[in-house]
Design a protein around this motif. Sequence first.
Motif, PDB file in Angstrom:
ATOM      1  N   SER A 205       0.836  -1.199   0.000  1.00  9.29           N
ATOM      2  CA  SER A 205       0.000   0.000   0.000  1.00  9.29           C
ATOM      3  C   SER A 205       0.875   1.255   0.000  1.00  9.29           C
ATOM      4  O   SER A 205       2.001   1.232   0.506  1.00  9.29           O
ATOM      5  CB  SER A 205      -0.904   0.031   1.238  1.00  9.29           C
ATOM      6  N   VAL A 206       0.344   2.327  -0.549  1.00 13.38           N
ATOM      7  CA  VAL A 206       0.932   3.641  -0.322  1.00 13.38           C
ATOM      8  C   VAL A 206       0.286   4.211   0.932  1.00 13.38           C
ATOM      9  O   VAL A 206      -0.842   3.841   1.286  1.00 13.38           O
ATOM     10  CB  VAL A 206       0.712   4.583  -1.524  1.00 13.38           C
ATOM     11  N   PRO A 207       0.974   5.113   1.637  1.00  9.20           N
ATOM     12  CA  PRO A 207       0.399   5.651   2.888  1.00  9.20           C
ATOM     13  C   PRO A 207      -0.966   6.299   2.693  1.00  9.20           C
ATOM     14  O   PRO A 207      -1.829   6.221   3.582  1.00  9.20           O
ATOM     15  CB  PRO A 207       1.443   6.680   3.331  1.00  9.20           C
ATOM     16  N   GLU A 208      -1.183   6.936   1.536  1.00  5.08           N
ATOM     17  CA  GLU A 208      -2.460   7.611   1.298  1.00  5.08           C
ATOM     18  C   GLU A 208      -3.641   6.652   1.290  1.00  5.08           C
ATOM     19  O   GLU A 208      -4.780   7.069   1.528  1.00  5.08           O
ATOM     20  CB  GLU A 208      -2.428   8.351  -0.047  1.00  5.08           C
ATOM     21  N   LEU A 209      -3.380   5.363   1.010  1.00  2.00           N
ATOM     22  CA  LEU A 209      -4.464   4.382   0.933  1.00  2.00           C
ATOM     23  C   LEU A 209      -4.387   3.362   2.056  1.00  2.00           C
ATOM     24  O   LEU A 209      -4.915   2.253   1.939  1.00  2.00           O
ATOM     25  CB  LEU A 209      -4.439   3.687  -0.429  1.00  2.00           C
ATOM     26  N   ASP A 210      -3.746   3.744   3.141  1.00  3.55           N
ATOM     27  CA  ASP A 210      -3.680   2.897   4.333  1.00  3.55           C
ATOM     28  C   ASP A 210      -4.581   3.498   5.402  1.00  3.55           C
ATOM     29  O   ASP A 210      -4.242   4.516   6.008  1.00  3.55           O
ATOM     30  CB  ASP A 210      -2.242   2.803   4.847  1.00  3.55           C
ATOM     31  N   PRO A 211      -5.747   2.884   5.665  1.00  2.00           N
ATOM     32  CA  PRO A 211      -6.647   3.459   6.671  1.00  2.00           C
ATOM     33  C   PRO A 211      -6.082   3.398   8.082  1.00  2.00           C
ATOM     34  O   PRO A 211      -6.589   4.066   8.977  1.00  2.00           O
ATOM     35  CB  PRO A 211      -7.907   2.596   6.546  1.00  2.00           C
ATOM     36  N   PHE A 212      -5.025   2.595   8.280  1.00  2.00           N
ATOM     37  CA  PHE A 212      -4.388   2.472   9.585  1.00  2.00           C
ATOM     38  C   PHE A 212      -3.059   3.229   9.648  1.00  2.00           C
ATOM     39  O   PHE A 212      -2.258   2.985  10.554  1.00  2.00           O
ATOM     40  CB  PHE A 212      -4.136   0.996   9.914  1.00  2.00           C
ATOM     41  N   ALA A 213      -2.818   4.121   8.694  1.00  3.84           N
ATOM     42  CA  ALA A 213      -1.517   4.785   8.597  1.00  3.84           C
ATOM     43  C   ALA A 213      -1.064   5.433   9.910  1.00  3.84           C
ATOM     44  O   ALA A 213       0.118   5.314  10.272  1.00  3.84           O
ATOM     45  CB  ALA A 213      -1.535   5.810   7.472  1.00  3.84           C
ATOM     46  N   PRO A 214      -1.939   6.112  10.668  1.00  3.02           N
ATOM     47  CA  PRO A 214      -1.466   6.735  11.914  1.00  3.02           C
ATOM     48  C   PRO A 214      -0.936   5.731  12.938  1.00  3.02           C
ATOM     49  O   PRO A 214      -0.111   6.086  13.779  1.00  3.02           O
ATOM     50  CB  PRO A 214      -2.707   7.459  12.447  1.00  3.02           C
ATOM     51  N   SER A 215      -1.394   4.477  12.870  1.00  2.00           N
ATOM     52  CA  SER A 215      -0.978   3.461  13.841  1.00  2.00           C
ATOM     53  C   SER A 215       0.048   2.481  13.279  1.00  2.00           C
ATOM     54  O   SER A 215       0.556   1.641  14.020  1.00  2.00           O
ATOM     55  CB  SER A 215      -2.195   2.656  14.326  1.00  2.00           C
ATOM     56  N   ARG A 216       0.331   2.573  11.995  1.00  2.00           N
ATOM     57  CA  ARG A 216       1.208   1.600  11.353  1.00  2.00           C
ATOM     58  C   ARG A 216       2.652   1.797  11.807  1.00  2.00           C
ATOM     59  O   ARG A 216       3.192   2.896  11.724  1.00  2.00           O
ATOM     60  CB  ARG A 216       1.111   1.738   9.836  1.00  2.00           C
TER      61      ARG A 216
END
Length: 394
Positions: free
Chosen positions: A195-206
């Motif tokens: 995934s790219v960060p823009e399409l990661d719904p969990f990005a803040p916690s990843r």
Amino acid sequence: MLAESFRVLLASELGSNLGHVGPLSVLARALVQKGASISIAAPELVLANRIAPEFPLFQAPRWGAYHHDGAALGAEGFLDLLALVGFGSPAFLTAVMRGWQALLDVLKPQVIVADHAPALAYLGEALGLPVVHVGTAFTLPPVLNSRFVSLRPDRSPLVSERRLLQVLSQVLGELGVPRPVRLTSAYEKNRVICSVPELDPFAPSRREASLLPLEQLPLLAPMPEEIRLFVYLDGSAPGIERVIHALAALNRPISAFLGNGTPTLLEFLRLRGHRVWETPPKLSDILPEVSHVLFHGGNFTGHSSLFAGRPQLIWPLHDEAAVNLGMMSKLGCATQIDPSAGDFSSDSLLKALTNHNLVGAALERGALVQNRKQDSSLPTAVKAVLSAAGRVPI
């Protein structure tokens, strides 16, 4: 080269269309070059055969039509994904687990590669088989403090984590294999997030690296002078006839691949001069030729459209697609298509296709992701499988 062949089962269990077997086939071809003997298990054999005809193909166990009193869209997170397919039902989970157990007994893989295959992942862990997870950011949520990070912390899961673990332990115990100590145990290692960060719904916690998808992504391409639409839809989706007739009334060039499409629908488009693909085209080839993409919100098509700088018309059919729609809409390069809406027509489609703000945002976002340094997931996934198999390249 490697000293000798080793057996790898690449499997998908949930999901539809080509979003899972597509990337698995790319990984399979790379693993063959490293000496692997490949088997693929997929829920939709016709589509899988179209994209990976060179490999032994097996029917993945199918989850039954399970009804739960919860929304199909707007899930709390991974726990709800499990609940909505039937993980909270001993009868449903037992049937799927037994199906996987029988297949494993026949194939005897040394490594399992799971793309959105939770029952197989839990069974593989219980049997002591190495499991490598390869999948989207949505299907591989972060695990923090032995808990799956929630997508919707404002909501309680439909079925509690304790209940899901209880059912899983009961079923595995009845199958005569060790019970898990916690629900996250099968998902805590050997994960390749595509995934790219823009399409990661969990990005803040990843807290782990996100890598580009396994499949080839297109280059950013200039926008064609005229509207040209690529349509990638499930030909069996409820309301598909209404969508196809609205598209035909647009009088704009269409290039379409309809998975599970009926001959009648396909011929309808052909007779009106549109291009219909019998097998799925490479998105890296087709997207530079078109101006817009109409699809169900699948992960790789979304990534490819983003990289090509193409506006997206998304008709979401499941929760991951709805989440992808939300993220793409926030980027400004997607809009929702709802064939069930009373005002849905060729005019509403044309309004979306002539939205210049969508075009500008799509091209701008495409340039941003193209210029950012992010590694491909393919070398990492190959290395993870070789490591799980105990193989070292010579």
